[in-house]
Design a protein around this motif. Structure first.
Motif, PDB file in Angstrom:
ATOM      1  N   PRO A   2       0.836  -1.209   0.000  1.00 28.11           N
ATOM      2  CA  PRO A   2       0.000   0.000   0.000  1.00 28.11           C
ATOM      3  C   PRO A   2       0.868   1.255   0.000  1.00 28.11           C
ATOM      4  CG  PRO A   2       0.042  -1.007   2.189  1.00 28.11           C
ATOM      5  CD  PRO A   2       0.746  -1.957   1.258  1.00 28.11           C
ATOM      6  N   LEU A   3       0.309   2.339  -0.530  1.00 23.19           N
ATOM      7  CA  LEU A   3       1.035   3.599  -0.579  1.00 23.19           C
ATOM      8  C   LEU A   3       1.187   4.172   0.822  1.00 23.19           C
ATOM      9  CD1 LEU A   3      -0.558   5.336  -3.699  1.00 23.19           C
ATOM     10  CD2 LEU A   3       1.687   4.261  -3.532  1.00 23.19           C
ATOM     11  N   LYS A   4       2.317   4.833   1.034  1.00 18.74           N
ATOM     12  CA  LYS A   4       2.556   5.479   2.323  1.00 18.74           C
ATOM     13  C   LYS A   4       1.707   6.747   2.424  1.00 18.74           C
ATOM     14  CE  LYS A   4       7.300   3.812   2.719  1.00 18.74           C
ATOM     15  NZ  LYS A   4       8.730   4.197   2.884  1.00 18.74           N
ATOM     16  N   THR A   5       1.154   6.954   3.606  1.00 18.37           N
ATOM     17  CA  THR A   5       0.302   8.129   3.835  1.00 18.37           C
ATOM     18  C   THR A   5       0.875   8.963   4.976  1.00 18.37           C
ATOM     19  OG1 THR A   5      -1.095   6.844   5.340  1.00 18.37           O
ATOM     20  CG2 THR A   5      -1.767   6.954   3.032  1.00 18.37           C
ATOM     21  N   THR A   6       0.523  10.218   4.970  1.00 21.22           N
ATOM     22  CA  THR A   6       0.961  11.124   6.034  1.00 21.22           C
ATOM     23  C   THR A   6      -0.009  11.043   7.207  1.00 21.22           C
ATOM     24  OG1 THR A   6      -0.298  12.934   5.066  1.00 21.22           O
ATOM     25  CG2 THR A   6       1.980  12.659   4.315  1.00 21.22           C
ATOM     26  N   GLU A   7       0.245  11.843   8.243  1.00 21.58           N
ATOM     27  CA  GLU A   7      -0.629  11.846   9.410  1.00 21.58           C
ATOM     28  C   GLU A   7      -2.014  12.377   9.073  1.00 21.58           C
ATOM     29  OE1 GLU A   7       1.297  14.086  12.389  1.00 21.58           O
ATOM     30  OE2 GLU A   7       2.945  12.636  12.694  1.00 21.58           O
ATOM     31  N   GLY A  33      -3.601  11.628   6.430  1.00 15.96           N
ATOM     32  CA  GLY A  33      -4.318  10.639   5.633  1.00 15.96           C
ATOM     33  C   GLY A  33      -4.165  10.834   4.149  1.00 15.96           C
ATOM     34  N   THR A  34      -3.313  11.753   3.704  1.00 19.03           N
ATOM     35  CA  THR A  34      -3.106  11.981   2.270  1.00 19.03           C
ATOM     36  C   THR A  34      -1.905  11.186   1.806  1.00 19.03           C
ATOM     37  OG1 THR A  34      -1.736  13.902   2.753  1.00 19.03           O
ATOM     38  CG2 THR A  34      -4.103  14.286   2.411  1.00 19.03           C
ATOM     39  N   ASP A  35      -1.885  10.871   0.515  1.00 23.83           N
ATOM     40  CA  ASP A  35      -0.787  10.116  -0.058  1.00 23.83           C
ATOM     41  C   ASP A  35       0.471  10.962  -0.103  1.00 23.83           C
ATOM     42  OD1 ASP A  35      -2.479   8.035  -0.362  1.00 23.83           O
ATOM     43  OD2 ASP A  35      -2.926   8.449  -2.487  1.00 23.83           O
ATOM     44  N   VAL A  36       1.619  10.289   0.049  1.00 20.00           N
ATOM     45  CA  VAL A  36       2.898  10.980  -0.043  1.00 20.00           C
ATOM     46  C   VAL A  36       3.110  11.513  -1.449  1.00 20.00           C
ATOM     47  CG1 VAL A  36       5.389  10.710   0.164  1.00 20.00           C
ATOM     48  CG2 VAL A  36       3.872   9.627   1.828  1.00 20.00           C
ATOM     49  N   SER A  37       2.766  10.683  -2.450  1.00 21.95           N
ATOM     50  CA  SER A  37       2.944  11.090  -3.843  1.00 21.95           C
ATOM     51  C   SER A  37       1.627  10.936  -4.567  1.00 21.95           C
ATOM     52  CB  SER A  37       4.025  10.238  -4.517  1.00 21.95           C
ATOM     53  OG  SER A  37       4.122  10.571  -5.879  1.00 21.95           O
ATOM     54  N   HIS A  38       1.115  12.016  -5.121  1.00 25.02           N
ATOM     55  CA  HIS A  38      -0.163  11.954  -5.830  1.00 25.02           C
ATOM     56  C   HIS A  38      -0.001  11.458  -7.250  1.00 25.02           C
ATOM     57  CE1 HIS A  38      -2.162  14.105  -2.528  1.00 25.02           C
ATOM     58  NE2 HIS A  38      -1.078  14.897  -2.511  1.00 25.02           N
ATOM     59  N   ASN A  39       1.240  11.369  -7.742  1.00 30.89           N
ATOM     60  CA  ASN A  39       1.450  10.978  -9.132  1.00 30.89           C
ATOM     61  C   ASN A  39       1.689   9.484  -9.288  1.00 30.89           C
ATOM     62  OD1 ASN A  39       1.279  13.696  -9.893  1.00 30.89           O
ATOM     63  ND2 ASN A  39       3.465  14.022  -9.441  1.00 30.89           N
ATOM     64  N   LYS A  40       1.881   8.777  -8.183  1.00 31.56           N
ATOM     65  CA  LYS A  40       2.175   7.356  -8.259  1.00 31.56           C
ATOM     66  C   LYS A  40       0.930   6.546  -7.966  1.00 31.56           C
ATOM     67  CE  LYS A  40       7.076   7.550  -7.046  1.00 31.56           C
ATOM     68  NZ  LYS A  40       8.120   7.054  -6.111  1.00 31.56           N
ATOM     69  N   GLU A  58      -0.623   2.724  -6.767  1.00 32.63           N
ATOM     70  CA  GLU A  58      -0.231   1.575  -5.951  1.00 32.63           C
ATOM     71  C   GLU A  58       0.095   0.368  -6.805  1.00 32.63           C
ATOM     72  OE1 GLU A  58      -2.422  -1.199  -2.595  1.00 32.63           O
ATOM     73  OE2 GLU A  58      -2.969   0.919  -2.799  1.00 32.63           O
ATOM     74  N   LEU A  59      -0.574   0.208  -7.936  1.00 31.57           N
ATOM     75  CA  LEU A  59      -0.373  -0.928  -8.836  1.00 31.57           C
ATOM     76  C   LEU A  59       0.065  -0.409 -10.198  1.00 31.57           C
ATOM     77  CD1 LEU A  59      -0.626  -3.984  -9.357  1.00 31.57           C
ATOM     78  CD2 LEU A  59      -2.980  -3.573 -10.066  1.00 31.57           C
ATOM     79  N   GLY A  60       1.253  -0.799 -10.594  1.00 30.68           N
ATOM     80  CA  GLY A  60       1.782  -0.442 -11.899  1.00 30.68           C
ATOM     81  C   GLY A  60       2.730  -1.512 -12.379  1.00 30.68           C
ATOM     82  N   ARG A  61       3.439  -1.202 -13.455  1.00 29.78           N
ATOM     83  CA  ARG A  61       4.341  -2.194 -14.009  1.00 29.78           C
ATOM     84  C   ARG A  61       5.499  -2.476 -13.058  1.00 29.78           C
ATOM     85  NH1 ARG A  61       6.973  -0.942 -19.750  1.00 29.78           N
ATOM     86  NH2 ARG A  61       8.011   0.640 -18.473  1.00 29.78           N
TER      87      ARG A  61
END
Length: 592
Positions: free
Chosen positions: A188-193, A195-202, A204-207
């Motif tokens: 799972p993507l890492k989230t901040t305190e 509750g938002t994603d660290v990186s909005h451009n990535k 969770e599932l990709g190549r």
């Protein structure tokens, strides 16, 4: 190690991946299969692979093969169908794997979005019906599936409730049915305190995330075991080899109420000696593995999926300070250079050859240089194949195996290691393996006490099978047919009679002997009434019936022989003939 690649062909696989609109779940699954094939190709194409696509039905697209190009072309032609049904695919896999038996390490790799299914064919409905009915015949296929190793490549994101619920049901299926398997899920993507994603451009599932799942799968299930093979004390007769498939640990039974222990083979395999294959025979083995020379192969690249060269040209370095074998290595290198030296132009002129001398130097590629390196694996393989012998090896403390050259129907020779169960008395006809020695150590006039030769090999005799009533009836009728044709078929009659008698004694079917004696007496009486046979036939039948009832003939090694006719002179001088002239017809025969 046969492997089935199963692709979920349900309509849900056509959904776009969240955050990756250019990819669907099916397109990512196809890329994952391609990367898996690249990794197996880099390992040497050791696997037999099959491809199936499943929804409510399961279709075999490619049967078991080592030609991975067939699978690459077949996955491009798979079209989506309807809803997913995992249980249908599992049942089909059991029937496909049935030809491989249970001693092989069987793998099932499933690419799916973890759809739980619908209605009566869903995983939840199966788990509800399966509870408390494990012993019913309807679920007998799960016993065969327990020998497989199931690997689920789960395509989905943790924010999708459909994915998380389906993955939980897949894990519950493995636990409830006691199946060996593992779910490979993206991190799972890492989230901040907040509750938002660290990186909005990535996403969770990709190549990249999918390739990481494939590499984790290959690391856990398709990694060869590297050991060091050593023969003797010469420093050159030692080289790293690969064992494929990886040896499984041996579970040592518990003793005196303790817990069972797991034993692993050591990282060094020592050759103890050599034996003829005819002396070893076919003992019970724990597992069988290919022995491969370790080569630096090309590894697949994540970004392109192609193969990139990873091996470099090996260089010979002679360390004069720290290498204790410097003198031997230098001598070997000088001998090798002498025999591989190219002819010079001056040597050609001295020989009187006026032709132009062109010296062509061939530059070998790094892969070719790697294959030309000396290795003990190739030396042992060729020598054992030529001499038709096997090498007895030590795998651990009182744990042995043997290596030999095995040729299949395609005349391709493979170097194989058979791992025996732990212990030194695992081959009874050889005795204690720790006490084996050399033939030269025998005293004058002493003969070797092994291998123990059997008086009669059980598998060289014609076997008797009485699974059905018709088989037993056919054998009895064959004896009676020979009985009617005596004395011409006397030898055939007793041969078949002894065959049935030995089989009955081996099975403990002693009632058959009494029944057969009654049949012979009945046949003798019937033939005597008809008057269509000679007196010798009736005497032989009476003799056979009497011998079948004797307790001395209950030994399986004894044999009933025909009643022999005595010479005329011995019959006339026989006291039996003088005392009982009325029995003259029977006085001409004596028992052995």
């Amino acid at each position: 190690m046969p492997t089935i690649i199963a692709l979920d062909a349900s309509l849900s696989m056509l959904r776009p991946v969240p955050g990756r609109n250019e990819h669907t779940y099916q397109s990512l699954a196809l890329k994952g299969i391609q990367h898996l094939l690249d990794n197996l190709t880099a390992a040497g194409k050791l696997e037999h692979l099959a491809l199936v696509a499943y929804s409510t039905v399961c279709e075999l697209k490619v049967d078991f093969t080592r030609d991975y190009e067939q699978i690459r072309q077949a996955i491009k032609k798979i079209e989506p169908m309807d809803k997913a049904c995992l249980l249908t695919m599992l049942k089909t896999s059991v029937s496909l794997m049935a030809t491989w038996g249970t001693q092989n390490l069987l793998q099932l790799v499933v690419f799916t979005d973890c759809g739980a299914g619908f209605g009566s064919t869903s995983i939840a409905a199966f788990l509800e019906n399966y509870a408390g009915k494990q012993t019913e015949a309807e679920y007998a296929w799960l016993k065969a599936l327990a020998h497989y190793h199931l690997n689920f490549i789960c395509l989905g994101v943790h924010a999708d409730l459909h994915f998380t619920r389906g993955a939980a049901l897949h894990q519950q299926l493995l636990d409830s049915a006691a199946l060996k398997g593992q779910l490979f899920m993206p991190k799972p993507l890492k989230t901040t305190e907040n509750g938002t994603d660290v990186s909005h451009n990535k996403s969770e599932l990709g190549r990249t995330a999918l390739f990481e799942l494939i590499e984790r799968l290959c690391e856990s299930s398709y990694k060869s075991t590297e050991v060091t093979l050593k023969c003797g004390h010469y420093f050159r007769l030692e080289s790293p080899v690969l064992l494929w498939p990886p040896p499984k640990p041996y579970e040592q039974p518990a003793t005196y109420g303790g817990e069972p222990t797991l034993r692993h083979i050591e990282q060094r395999i020592d050759v103890c000696g050599f034996l003829a294959l005819s002396d070893i025979g076919s003992p019970a083995t724990f597992s069988r593995h290919w022995v491969l020379a370790k080569l630096e192969r090309e590894k697949p690249s994540r970004r392109s999926g192609s193969l990139t060269a990873a091996a470099k040209s090996p260089k010979l370095s002679l360390d004069t300070g720290n290498n204790p074998h410097f003198e031997l290595e230098k001598l070997e290198q000088d001998i090798r250079d002498f025999f591989t030296k190219e002819p010079s132009k001056e040597a050609a002129e001295e020989s009187g050859d006026d032709a132009d001398v062109v010296v062509v130097k061939h530059t070998a590629t790094p892969a070719q240089q790697e294959q030309q390196k000396d290795t003990l694996c190739v030396l042992l393989h060729g020598a054992l194949k030529l001499e038709n012998m096997a090498a007895l090896v030590l795998l651990g403390e009182k744990w042995f195996g043997f290596m030999y050259a095995y040729s299949d129907i395609k005349k391709k020779s493979n170097f194989v290691l058979n791992i025996l169960p732990p212990g030194s008395h695992v081959i009874p006809w050889l005795g204690d393996l720790e006490l084996l020695g050399f033939p030269d150590d025998l005293a004058p006039g002493e003969t070797a006490s092994f291998p123990v030769r059997a008086e009669r090999r059980s598998y060289s005799q014609s076997s008797v099978v009485w699974i059905r009533q018709a088989s037993l009836q056919s054998d009895v009728q064959k004896v009676l047919r020979h009985a009617k044709k005596m004395p011409d078929k006397t030898q055939h009659f007793y041969k078949e009679l002894n065959r049935i008698r030995r089989a009955a004694l081996a099975l403990g079917f002693v009632e058959l002997l009494e029944a057969l004696a009654l049949l012979l007496e009945k046949e003798c009486a019937q033939l005597t009434m008809n008057g269509s046979v000679s007196s010798e036939c009736t005497l032989q039948l009476q003799h056979a019936a009497t011998e079948l009832r004797k307790t001395s003939n209950r030994d399986i090694k004894s044999t009933i022989v025909p009643l022999q006719k005595a010479a005329a002179t011995s019959v006339e001088n026989s006291p039996v003939a003088a005392a009982a002239p009325a029995a003259g017809a029977a006085a001409g025969y004596l028992y052995n």
